[in-house]
Design a protein around this motif. Sequence first.
Motif, PDB file in Angstrom:
ATOM      1  N   GLY A  68     -20.288 -21.607  31.170  1.00 19.79           N
ATOM      2  CA  GLY A  68     -20.208 -22.623  32.207  1.00 19.79           C
ATOM      3  C   GLY A  68     -18.915 -22.462  32.974  1.00 19.79           C
ATOM      4  O   GLY A  68     -17.857 -22.980  32.583  1.00 19.79           O
ATOM      5  N   HIS A  69     -18.989 -21.724  34.079  1.00 18.52           N
ATOM      6  CA  HIS A  69     -17.823 -21.407  34.903  1.00 18.52           C
ATOM      7  C   HIS A  69     -17.487 -22.610  35.783  1.00 18.52           C
ATOM      8  O   HIS A  69     -18.356 -23.125  36.487  1.00 18.52           O
ATOM      9  CB  HIS A  69     -18.137 -20.170  35.748  1.00 18.52           C
ATOM     10  N   SER A  70     -16.239 -23.024  35.772  1.00 16.74           N
ATOM     11  CA  SER A  70     -15.849 -24.255  36.471  1.00 16.74           C
ATOM     12  C   SER A  70     -15.746 -24.102  37.979  1.00 16.74           C
ATOM     13  O   SER A  70     -15.572 -25.096  38.684  1.00 16.74           O
ATOM     14  CB  SER A  70     -14.506 -24.754  35.931  1.00 16.74           C
ATOM     15  N   GLU A  71     -15.838 -22.867  38.482  1.00 15.75           N
ATOM     16  CA  GLU A  71     -15.666 -22.649  39.917  1.00 15.75           C
ATOM     17  C   GLU A  71     -16.737 -21.703  40.453  1.00 15.75           C
ATOM     18  O   GLU A  71     -17.444 -21.035  39.703  1.00 15.75           O
ATOM     19  CB  GLU A  71     -14.274 -22.093  40.214  1.00 15.75           C
ATOM     20  N   VAL A 127     -20.758 -24.223  37.322  1.00 17.95           N
ATOM     21  CA  VAL A 127     -20.955 -25.665  37.140  1.00 17.95           C
ATOM     22  C   VAL A 127     -19.631 -26.346  37.471  1.00 17.95           C
ATOM     23  O   VAL A 127     -18.768 -26.519  36.610  1.00 17.95           O
ATOM     24  CB  VAL A 127     -21.388 -25.996  35.694  1.00 17.95           C
ATOM     25  N   THR A 128     -19.457 -26.730  38.720  1.00 20.03           N
ATOM     26  CA  THR A 128     -18.162 -27.251  39.168  1.00 20.03           C
ATOM     27  C   THR A 128     -17.933 -28.705  38.789  1.00 20.03           C
ATOM     28  O   THR A 128     -16.794 -29.154  38.748  1.00 20.03           O
ATOM     29  CB  THR A 128     -18.025 -27.100  40.694  1.00 20.03           C
ATOM     30  N   GLU A 129     -19.003 -29.455  38.509  1.00 21.43           N
ATOM     31  CA  GLU A 129     -18.849 -30.875  38.160  1.00 21.43           C
ATOM     32  C   GLU A 129     -18.478 -30.974  36.670  1.00 21.43           C
ATOM     33  O   GLU A 129     -19.240 -30.559  35.801  1.00 21.43           O
ATOM     34  CB  GLU A 129     -20.152 -31.622  38.430  1.00 21.43           C
ATOM     35  N   PRO A 130     -17.283 -31.494  36.346  1.00 18.99           N
ATOM     36  CA  PRO A 130     -16.794 -31.466  34.965  1.00 18.99           C
ATOM     37  C   PRO A 130     -17.728 -32.112  33.953  1.00 18.99           C
ATOM     38  O   PRO A 130     -17.940 -31.568  32.869  1.00 18.99           O
ATOM     39  CB  PRO A 130     -15.463 -32.220  35.059  1.00 18.99           C
ATOM     40  N   THR A 131     -18.292 -33.273  34.288  1.00 24.36           N
ATOM     41  CA  THR A 131     -19.149 -33.979  33.330  1.00 24.36           C
ATOM     42  C   THR A 131     -20.416 -33.192  33.045  1.00 24.36           C
ATOM     43  O   THR A 131     -20.872 -33.106  31.896  1.00 24.36           O
ATOM     44  CB  THR A 131     -19.505 -35.376  33.861  1.00 24.36           C
ATOM     45  N   VAL A 132     -20.995 -32.588  34.085  1.00 25.60           N
ATOM     46  CA  VAL A 132     -22.205 -31.779  33.907  1.00 25.60           C
ATOM     47  C   VAL A 132     -21.889 -30.565  33.033  1.00 25.60           C
ATOM     48  O   VAL A 132     -22.674 -30.181  32.153  1.00 25.60           O
ATOM     49  CB  VAL A 132     -22.768 -31.341  35.272  1.00 25.60           C
ATOM     50  N   ARG A 133     -20.742 -29.970  33.258  1.00 22.66           N
ATOM     51  CA  ARG A 133     -20.331 -28.807  32.479  1.00 22.66           C
ATOM     52  C   ARG A 133     -20.193 -29.182  30.994  1.00 22.66           C
ATOM     53  O   ARG A 133     -20.679 -28.469  30.112  1.00 22.66           O
ATOM     54  CB  ARG A 133     -19.005 -28.271  33.034  1.00 22.66           C
ATOM     55  N   PRO A 140     -13.089 -31.302  30.874  1.00 23.41           N
ATOM     56  CA  PRO A 140     -12.569 -32.429  31.657  1.00 23.41           C
ATOM     57  C   PRO A 140     -11.314 -33.017  30.997  1.00 23.41           C
ATOM     58  O   PRO A 140     -11.298 -33.256  29.786  1.00 23.41           O
ATOM     59  CB  PRO A 140     -13.728 -33.424  31.663  1.00 23.41           C
ATOM     60  N   ALA A 141     -10.274 -33.231  31.799  1.00 26.83           N
ATOM     61  CA  ALA A 141      -8.974 -33.646  31.260  1.00 26.83           C
ATOM     62  C   ALA A 141      -9.057 -34.918  30.439  1.00 26.83           C
ATOM     63  O   ALA A 141      -8.340 -35.072  29.444  1.00 26.83           O
ATOM     64  CB  ALA A 141      -7.977 -33.823  32.412  1.00 26.83           C
TER      65      ALA A 141
END
Length: 515
Positions: free
Chosen positions: A43-46, A229-235, A251-252
């Motif tokens: 799950g790539h954040s960007e 997957v750029t949306e933290p919660t979805v990731r 997510p922090a």
Amino acid sequence: MKRRDFLKSTAAVIGGAGFLGTLHPATLTAQDAPKRGGTLIWGHSETTQNLDIHQTGTASTLRVLQNVHAPIVTVDQNLKVIPNLAEKYEQSDDGLTYTFRLRPGVKFHNGKTMTSADVKYSFERCKNPATGAVNFEVFNNVAAIETPDDLTVVVKMSKVNAPFLSRLAENGAGAIMPEGSGEAQANTPIGAGPFKFVRREFGHEVELQRFDDYWDGPAYLERVIAREVTEPTVRLTGLRTGELHMINDIPADRIEEIKSNSKLQVRTWFPLNWDFVNFNHEFEPFKDKRVRLAFDLLIDKEQLLQGALWGQGKLTATPSYPTSTSRNAALSNRPQDIQKAKALLAEAGYGPGKLKVVFKTTTNYPYHIEAAQIMVEWFREAGVQMTIEQLTWSDWLSQVWTNKDFQVSMMNFFTLWEPDFLYYSEWHSTGAFNYRKIKDPVLDELLEKARVTTDPAARDDIYKQVQQRIFDEVHDVILWFRNGSIGAQPSVGGIDTIVHPNGSNLNFHKVWLRA
């Protein structure tokens, strides 16, 4: 957990963070023998952009491309330059000649065997202004590239370039590609790395396949799919449900929760990147140093760190690596002083209601949106009307990075541990990353002097002067270093081998799946 309680619980952890960070295992068994096969879903954040490693300037894309390409030299865990595609190298006593002896039998993904002609092609392509390479200035002083035989490359300089080797080890300048492959690289990258490119669905995912002829031995994984997957919660949800084997950027506000989850692995380290607020120096108000200083004084950096980043980082007034000998440790962030900021704005001719600015930020970094929303209130207190424009990553890159069409923005940079790469690229008037249009003759002179200074201590001193100048002139507002994190399923082996020594790039060569 309430936000204030979370912040209290994490304060001690952040204060004691170390560079390499820690691994928090769930069901790790270090004695497990690596297994071959399987597809890892990351799950790539960007979102990846241009896949040409010479042209791309985004860390998100480089995280993928570092698995496709291999550099001529690299760095060890202490960021010391070591051989890679070159099995050895030599530098002449006068610093004007570099000789690389290449490893025999290195294969590219297209089946071609690497020779010195490929190295010459790669270096000359990066140097050529028509290529649009972000690291073009690495080769500014290269007078000639000679190939006396298939395994020897001799680079001759017109004048000393002290950081040349370290620049070849970082982010694309030293990546070797097959001769004549340049036109294909943007869409179908071809390299000599452990994985070969298969496909990319823009904005969705990139697929890589194991390259069995990799010079350092084939990877364990059969495939890696980088799902964007750029949306933290979805990731995070994808990790917890098992849809994703691994994610970067937990997510922090959820890191402590995930660390305590016995069913997941967590890898954390400090730092991942650094963040700063940017001014367009050709926007009339920001031509005035008093206005830039006022904006700096309007920001409560500690409160911003807690509010936007949940304390997952540490304040810094300089982007130099915490462990760097060239870091100017005497610098510290300016404290918030709204009254002084208002006075400076008035002195510059921008009394209450006179200054209106647009803050362009990207949804690619949700915490940048949160930071901008917090800053709006402080700017309002000083009579500055600031509106926020949220852009997709592609639009931010087009408008801010490429077209330089912005007034205020916020960005983070990764992997810039090498001081020439960091300061020349970012703050020299001709630097590839100088999207803020900064033109400071004093900085230019210092940065050019550093390049021809071979004594390490003297060179460090020059970079400390560079940092002082950036701070004094408020060319940007440096905010903090952000922590890095990876979460993974228990089935992922070798998680502690993923993070590159630069703290940003991810490499899957030694990663495997237990089941």
